[in-house]
Write a protein that holds these residues in place. Structure first.
Motif, PDB file in Angstrom:
ATOM      1  N   PHE A   1     142.345  64.699  42.719  1.00 40.56           N
ATOM      2  CA  PHE A   1     142.498  63.757  43.832  1.00 40.56           C
ATOM      3  C   PHE A   1     141.235  62.923  44.011  1.00 40.56           C
ATOM      4  O   PHE A   1     141.297  61.694  44.131  1.00 40.56           O
ATOM      5  CB  PHE A   1     142.805  64.507  45.130  1.00 40.56           C
ATOM      6  CG  PHE A   1     142.658  63.639  46.348  1.00 40.56           C
ATOM      7  CD1 PHE A   1     143.634  62.710  46.672  1.00 40.56           C
ATOM      8  CD2 PHE A   1     141.531  63.724  47.155  1.00 40.56           C
ATOM      9  CE1 PHE A   1     143.488  61.881  47.781  1.00 40.56           C
ATOM     10  CE2 PHE A   1     141.375  62.906  48.260  1.00 40.56           C
ATOM     11  CZ  PHE A   1     142.359  61.981  48.577  1.00 40.56           C
ATOM     12  N   ALA A   2     140.070  63.578  44.049  1.00 37.12           N
ATOM     13  CA  ALA A   2     138.814  62.863  44.278  1.00 37.12           C
ATOM     14  C   ALA A   2     138.547  61.853  43.171  1.00 37.12           C
ATOM     15  O   ALA A   2     138.071  60.737  43.430  1.00 37.12           O
ATOM     16  CB  ALA A   2     137.657  63.852  44.385  1.00 37.12           C
ATOM     17  N   PHE A   3     138.855  62.233  41.923  1.00 39.49           N
ATOM     18  CA  PHE A   3     138.614  61.328  40.797  1.00 39.49           C
ATOM     19  C   PHE A   3     139.419  60.039  40.954  1.00 39.49           C
ATOM     20  O   PHE A   3     138.918  58.940  40.690  1.00 39.49           O
ATOM     21  CB  PHE A   3     138.975  62.017  39.483  1.00 39.49           C
ATOM     22  CG  PHE A   3     138.807  61.130  38.284  1.00 39.49           C
ATOM     23  CD1 PHE A   3     137.547  60.888  37.765  1.00 39.49           C
ATOM     24  CD2 PHE A   3     139.898  60.523  37.688  1.00 39.49           C
ATOM     25  CE1 PHE A   3     137.376  60.051  36.669  1.00 39.49           C
ATOM     26  CE2 PHE A   3     139.743  59.689  36.595  1.00 39.49           C
ATOM     27  CZ  PHE A   3     138.478  59.454  36.083  1.00 39.49           C
ATOM     28  N   LEU A   4     140.656  60.159  41.391  1.00 43.84           N
ATOM     29  CA  LEU A   4     141.491  58.970  41.579  1.00 43.84           C
ATOM     30  C   LEU A   4     141.135  58.233  42.869  1.00 43.84           C
ATOM     31  O   LEU A   4     140.975  57.010  42.885  1.00 43.84           O
ATOM     32  CB  LEU A   4     142.966  59.375  41.602  1.00 43.84           C
ATOM     33  CG  LEU A   4     143.534  59.906  40.283  1.00 43.84           C
ATOM     34  CD1 LEU A   4     144.883  60.571  40.519  1.00 43.84           C
ATOM     35  CD2 LEU A   4     143.661  58.781  39.265  1.00 43.84           C
ATOM     36  N   TYR A   5     140.979  58.981  43.938  1.00 44.50           N
ATOM     37  CA  TYR A   5     140.855  58.380  45.267  1.00 44.50           C
ATOM     38  C   TYR A   5     139.594  57.536  45.434  1.00 44.50           C
ATOM     39  O   TYR A   5     139.642  56.417  45.956  1.00 44.50           O
ATOM     40  CB  TYR A   5     140.889  59.481  46.332  1.00 44.50           C
ATOM     41  CG  TYR A   5     140.563  58.984  47.717  1.00 44.50           C
ATOM     42  CD1 TYR A   5     141.497  58.258  48.451  1.00 44.50           C
ATOM     43  CD2 TYR A   5     139.314  59.220  48.284  1.00 44.50           C
ATOM     44  CE1 TYR A   5     141.201  57.786  49.718  1.00 44.50           C
ATOM     45  CE2 TYR A   5     139.006  58.752  49.549  1.00 44.50           C
ATOM     46  CZ  TYR A   5     139.949  58.038  50.258  1.00 44.50           C
ATOM     47  OH  TYR A   5     139.640  57.558  51.510  1.00 44.50           O
ATOM     48  N   PHE A   6     138.452  58.046  45.017  1.00 50.20           N
ATOM     49  CA  PHE A   6     137.198  57.360  45.322  1.00 50.20           C
ATOM     50  C   PHE A   6     137.000  56.081  44.514  1.00 50.20           C
ATOM     51  O   PHE A   6     136.084  55.305  44.803  1.00 50.20           O
ATOM     52  CB  PHE A   6     136.012  58.311  45.154  1.00 50.20           C
ATOM     53  CG  PHE A   6     135.866  59.266  46.305  1.00 50.20           C
ATOM     54  CD1 PHE A   6     135.349  58.844  47.512  1.00 50.20           C
ATOM     55  CD2 PHE A   6     136.284  60.578  46.188  1.00 50.20           C
ATOM     56  CE1 PHE A   6     135.235  59.711  48.585  1.00 50.20           C
ATOM     57  CE2 PHE A   6     136.176  61.460  47.250  1.00 50.20           C
ATOM     58  CZ  PHE A   6     135.647  61.026  48.457  1.00 50.20           C
TER      59      PHE A   6
END
Length: 404
Positions: free
Chosen positions: A316-321
């Motif tokens: 999630f963090a890899f995509l979201y940020f």
């Protein structure tokens, strides 16, 4: 000083300052259980913790409005100095809190000072750099480095010195950076040195920029809610769902902080990639795709535990940020240069200020139901943001593809 050299110096200042903002911002979520145990005598007082952090994040976002006007009136350098010295003083004050009221007030003060940064930093880079997407991506890496290192740094200092001295120690970072900016008078940008304004904002039809701005600001509000809920309660969720001892010889608090740091490091990489994508493709489409891709991982995160939870949070963090440099580079498409500070102020108010209510809502939900439900709600918000992105693409004027 040559222009390329000055660009690099200003970028370094912005990256370091951005990291400091988010180190200060995430220090409280990393230490809130220790703080609650001492001040509230209940480490699971999520509702009160959520409200305290809501105050900090609300003021954080609200200060973007006056910060934007200050940037346009007195310049980025003076606003940076005010932010850095104010952040140093307020972090030390948080560490001296003896009551819940004093904790809330000192967190609000800290939020106010670090809230001065984003309009100053973003407008500085939009005016001083030629490849804005790449610059915003590197700037975002700095912010995510601060997000990533804060839980580990704060929990490590607290395990060694206690939470009060941990806040004071973190306050030294903005103090030293403030002294640097104060001494070096070359840290500023002249408007005449800004890149040529190729945005064609003199077109007569206001829909060319007003409608996209309205949609973008609504997306920023939902994005802020998603960011705030995720960052505020991920350490506590890790502590609850990942068994102690997964990392040998460390406490559950330090383990949760370490895993949060690992997740946010993935966001550092995506910030850089997001900046590159913003320079190569239609920004509105990239911005939309990011939310649609990351929402399923956020929902999945709520149902998992152990290493599977860690992997889902990392995905999630890899995509979201990646969304952050894209949105920061997108806004100048609709804003004249002389209004950059003010419009960035409104944008970050929508993102951090209006979105801050999620920390209070999430704290209430966690106390009455469970921490897992927070992430289900956040997944729905991320999906809704992506759906709004289709409207942004529809009402936006075609984005010029930069020369490569």
């Amino acid at each position: 000083m040559s222009r390329p050299l000055k660009e690099r110096k200003l970028l370094v200042v912005a990256v370091v300052s951005h990291a400091i903002v988010h180190i200060c911002e995430l220090s409280f979520p990393a230490l809130q259980i220790m703080v609650a145990a001492e001040i509230l005598h209940n480490p699971a007082a999520y509702q009160k913790l959520g409200f305290a952090y809501f105050v900090a994040t609300l003021v954080f976002g609200a200060m973007a409005l006056p910060a934007g006007f200050l940037v346009d009136r007195i310049g980025q350098r003076r606003v940076l100095i005010l932010f850095l010295f104010g952040a140093a003083a307020s972090m030390i004050l948080v560490g001296t809190a003896q009551s819940y009221l004093m904790l809330v007030l000192s967190l609000g003060l800290m939020g106010g000072f670090i809230g001065l940064y984003h309009p100053a930093g973003a407008s500085l880079l939009s005016l001083a750099t030629r490849k804005q997407g790449a610059a915003m991506g590197i700037h975002g890496v700095g912010g995510n480095f601060g997000l990533a290192i804060s839980p580990l740094l704060a929990s490590g200092l607290a395990a060694w010195l206690g939470w009060r001295l941990a806040f004071a120690g973190l306050g030294l970072l903005p103090l030293f950076c403030g002294l640097w900016v104060l001494v070096d008078r070359s840290i500023k940008v002249e408007l005449k040195a800004a890149p040529e304004d190729t945005d064609n904002l003199d077109r007569p039809d206001p829909k060319l920029f007003l409608l996209p701005l309205l949609v973008l600001f609504l997306m920023a509000t939902l994005n802020g809610m998603c960011y705030r809920g995720f960052s505020a309660f991920l350490p506590a969720f890790f502590k609850l769902k990942i068994p102690a001892g997964t990392i040998p010889l460390v406490s559950g608090l330090v383990q949760a902080g370490s895993f949060t740091t690992l997740v946010l490091i993935a966001g550092m990489v995506s910030q850089f990639l997001g900046g590159k994508l913003a320079d190569r493709f239609v920004k509105e489409k990239v911005f939309t795709a990011i939310f649609l891709l990351c929402a399923p991982f956020l929902f999945l995160l709520s149902r998992l535990e152990g290493i599977a939870l860690l992997l889902s949070a990392t995905a999630f963090a890899f995509l979201y940020f990646a969304n952050q440099p894209v949105s920061n580079a997108l806004l100048p498409n609709y804003v004249p240069r002389l209004m950059r500070g003010r419009l960035y102020g409104w944008f970050f108010f929508a993102n951090f200020g209006a979105g801050s209510v999620m920390s209070w809502i999430a704290g209430t939900v966690a106390e009455k139901f469970s921490l897992a439900i927070i992430f289900e709600i956040l997944a729905a918000i991320a999906a809704l943001t992506g759906i709004l992105g289709f409207l942004l693409v529809r009402v936006s004027r075609p984005d010029k593809k930069p020369e490569v």
